[in-house]
Design a protein around this motif. Structure first.
Motif, PDB file in Angstrom:
ATOM      1  N   ARG A  30      32.891  35.504  40.493  1.00 20.79           N
ATOM      2  CA  ARG A  30      33.676  35.902  39.138  1.00 20.79           C
ATOM      3  C   ARG A  30      33.664  35.011  37.752  1.00 20.79           C
ATOM      4  N   LYS A  31      33.681  33.596  38.126  1.00 22.83           N
ATOM      5  CA  LYS A  31      33.882  32.638  36.933  1.00 22.83           C
ATOM      6  C   LYS A  31      32.361  32.702  36.422  1.00 22.83           C
ATOM      7  N   VAL A  32      31.349  32.944  36.902  1.00 21.78           N
ATOM      8  CA  VAL A  32      29.956  32.977  36.446  1.00 21.78           C
ATOM      9  C   VAL A  32      29.972  34.248  35.454  1.00 21.78           C
ATOM     10  N   ALA A  33      30.432  35.371  36.389  1.00 22.93           N
ATOM     11  CA  ALA A  33      30.323  36.728  35.652  1.00 22.93           C
ATOM     12  C   ALA A  33      31.402  36.780  34.359  1.00 22.93           C
ATOM     13  N   ALA A  34      32.387  36.015  34.314  1.00 20.62           N
ATOM     14  CA  ALA A  34      33.361  35.687  33.243  1.00 20.62           C
ATOM     15  C   ALA A  34      32.616  35.289  32.121  1.00 20.62           C
ATOM     16  N   ARG A  35      31.867  34.162  32.385  1.00 17.58           N
ATOM     17  CA  ARG A  35      31.421  33.264  31.461  1.00 17.58           C
ATOM     18  C   ARG A  35      30.206  34.095  30.673  1.00 17.58           C
ATOM     19  N   ARG A  36      29.335  34.869  31.583  1.00 20.64           N
ATOM     20  CA  ARG A  36      28.566  35.658  30.966  1.00 20.64           C
ATOM     21  C   ARG A  36      29.023  36.877  30.312  1.00 20.64           C
ATOM     22  N   LEU A  37      30.086  37.465  30.359  1.00 20.57           N
ATOM     23  CA  LEU A  37      30.692  38.461  29.690  1.00 20.57           C
ATOM     24  C   LEU A  37      31.647  38.048  28.603  1.00 20.57           C
ATOM     25  N   SER A  38      31.843  36.787  28.565  1.00 16.56           N
ATOM     26  CA  SER A  38      32.917  36.246  27.576  1.00 16.56           C
ATOM     27  C   SER A  38      33.987  36.810  27.669  1.00 16.56           C
ATOM     28  N   CYS A  39      34.803  36.924  28.972  1.00 15.30           N
ATOM     29  CA  CYS A  39      36.109  37.211  28.991  1.00 15.30           C
ATOM     30  C   CYS A  39      36.829  36.448  30.456  1.00 15.30           C
ATOM     31  N   SER A  40      37.962  36.778  30.621  1.00 12.95           N
ATOM     32  CA  SER A  40      38.551  35.845  31.716  1.00 12.95           C
ATOM     33  C   SER A  40      38.233  36.355  33.143  1.00 12.95           C
ATOM     34  N   GLU A  41      38.337  35.660  34.258  1.00 18.10           N
ATOM     35  CA  GLU A  41      38.283  36.026  35.487  1.00 18.10           C
ATOM     36  C   GLU A  41      39.180  37.154  35.928  1.00 18.10           C
ATOM     37  N   SER A  42      40.425  37.260  35.542  1.00 17.57           N
ATOM     38  CA  SER A  42      41.038  38.384  35.889  1.00 17.57           C
ATOM     39  C   SER A  42      40.595  39.723  35.284  1.00 17.57           C
ATOM     40  N   ASN A  43      40.023  39.483  34.043  1.00 14.48           N
ATOM     41  CA  ASN A  43      39.117  40.978  33.508  1.00 14.48           C
ATOM     42  C   ASN A  43      37.915  41.196  34.374  1.00 14.48           C
ATOM     43  N   VAL A  44      37.355  40.328  34.627  1.00 11.97           N
ATOM     44  CA  VAL A  44      36.154  40.437  35.531  1.00 11.97           C
ATOM     45  C   VAL A  44      36.710  41.378  36.757  1.00 11.97           C
ATOM     46  N   LYS A  45      37.653  40.802  37.353  1.00 18.59           N
ATOM     47  CA  LYS A  45      38.418  41.288  38.730  1.00 18.59           C
ATOM     48  C   LYS A  45      38.974  42.772  38.144  1.00 18.59           C
ATOM     49  N   ALA A  46      39.373  43.076  37.311  1.00 16.67           N
ATOM     50  CA  ALA A  46      39.935  44.189  37.014  1.00 16.67           C
ATOM     51  C   ALA A  46      38.786  45.255  36.856  1.00 16.67           C
ATOM     52  N   ILE A  47      37.672  44.962  36.183  1.00 16.34           N
ATOM     53  CA  ILE A  47      36.364  45.704  36.177  1.00 16.34           C
ATOM     54  C   ILE A  47      35.814  46.089  37.223  1.00 16.34           C
ATOM     55  N   SER A  48      35.880  45.139  38.127  1.00 18.42           N
ATOM     56  CA  SER A  48      35.174  45.301  39.494  1.00 18.42           C
ATOM     57  C   SER A  48      35.966  46.185  40.242  1.00 18.42           C
ATOM     58  N   THR A  49      37.424  46.134  39.995  1.00 17.47           N
ATOM     59  CA  THR A  49      38.246  46.994  40.919  1.00 17.47           C
ATOM     60  C   THR A  49      37.990  48.511  40.494  1.00 17.47           C
ATOM     61  N   ASN A  50      37.809  48.699  39.217  1.00 19.15           N
ATOM     62  CA  ASN A  50      37.556  49.957  38.551  1.00 19.15           C
ATOM     63  C   ASN A  50      36.193  50.637  39.038  1.00 19.15           C
ATOM     64  N   ILE A  51      35.178  49.488  38.975  1.00 18.91           N
ATOM     65  CA  ILE A  51      34.014  50.203  39.714  1.00 18.91           C
ATOM     66  C   ILE A  51      34.154  50.525  41.055  1.00 18.91           C
ATOM     67  N   CYS A  52      34.763  49.762  42.052  1.00 23.35           N
ATOM     68  CA  CYS A  52      34.916  49.952  43.220  1.00 23.35           C
ATOM     69  C   CYS A  52      35.837  51.268  43.263  1.00 23.35           C
ATOM     70  N   GLN A  53      36.717  51.436  42.755  1.00 29.05           N
ATOM     71  CA  GLN A  53      37.366  52.871  42.762  1.00 29.05           C
ATOM     72  C   GLN A  53      36.644  54.074  42.346  1.00 29.05           C
ATOM     73  N   LYS A  54      35.788  53.838  41.512  1.00 26.76           N
ATOM     74  CA  LYS A  54      34.858  55.074  40.935  1.00 26.76           C
ATOM     75  C   LYS A  54      33.649  55.296  42.090  1.00 26.76           C
ATOM     76  N   LEU A  55      33.592  54.408  42.853  1.00 22.37           N
ATOM     77  CA  LEU A  55      32.527  54.400  43.751  1.00 22.37           C
ATOM     78  C   LEU A  55      33.063  54.746  45.148  1.00 22.37           C
ATOM     79  N   GLY A  56      34.421  54.970  45.333  1.00 20.50           N
ATOM     80  CA  GLY A  56      34.863  55.078  46.586  1.00 20.50           C
ATOM     81  C   GLY A  56      35.034  54.150  47.532  1.00 20.50           C
ATOM     82  N   VAL A  57      34.855  52.984  47.153  1.00 19.19           N
ATOM     83  CA  VAL A  57      34.675  51.839  47.975  1.00 19.19           C
ATOM     84  C   VAL A  57      35.943  50.712  47.998  1.00 19.19           C
ATOM     85  N   VAL A  58      36.069  49.878  48.871  1.00 20.84           N
ATOM     86  CA  VAL A  58      37.305  49.091  48.736  1.00 20.84           C
ATOM     87  C   VAL A  58      37.072  47.602  48.393  1.00 20.84           C
ATOM     88  N   ASP A  59      35.768  47.258  48.303  1.00 20.76           N
ATOM     89  CA  ASP A  59      35.417  45.769  47.885  1.00 20.76           C
ATOM     90  C   ASP A  59      34.246  45.795  47.296  1.00 20.76           C
TER      91      ASP A  59
END
Length: 82
Positions: A30-59
């Motif tokens: 997440r730390k690396v992804a946050a740097r690449r996207l110029s956002c916080s790690e918590s934002n990366v976590k939230a985006i990842s959670t949204n992707i997982c929810q849309k795909l119907g998976v848990v992680d």
């Protein structure tokens, strides 16, 4: 380095532009992804959670499997044994 699974017909949900930016980065820390996207790690976590929810998976690991099966390219980091 990128991993691309076998291309199979699969229906993926629609993703927001930010989620589409994040999808190739799901396999890296997440730390690396946050740097690449110029956002916080918590934002990366939230985006990842949204992707997982849309795909119907848990992680992120399950999301990676589902995306790779659909032929989506995912960036992976090489690890070094020291």
């Amino acid at each position: 380095m990128f991993f691309q699974g076998p291309i199979q017909p699969a229906t993926l949900p629609s993703f927001t532009p930010r989620e589409r930016d994040m999808i190739p980065l799901l396999a890296i820390p997440r730390k690396v992804a946050a740097r690449r996207l110029s956002c916080s790690e918590s934002n990366v976590k939230a985006i990842s959670t949204n992707i997982c929810q849309k795909l119907g998976v848990v992680d992120r690991q399950s999301a990676l499997v589902r995306l790779a099966a659909a032929g989506v390219a995912i960036e992976v980091m090489e690890t070094r044994n020291t």
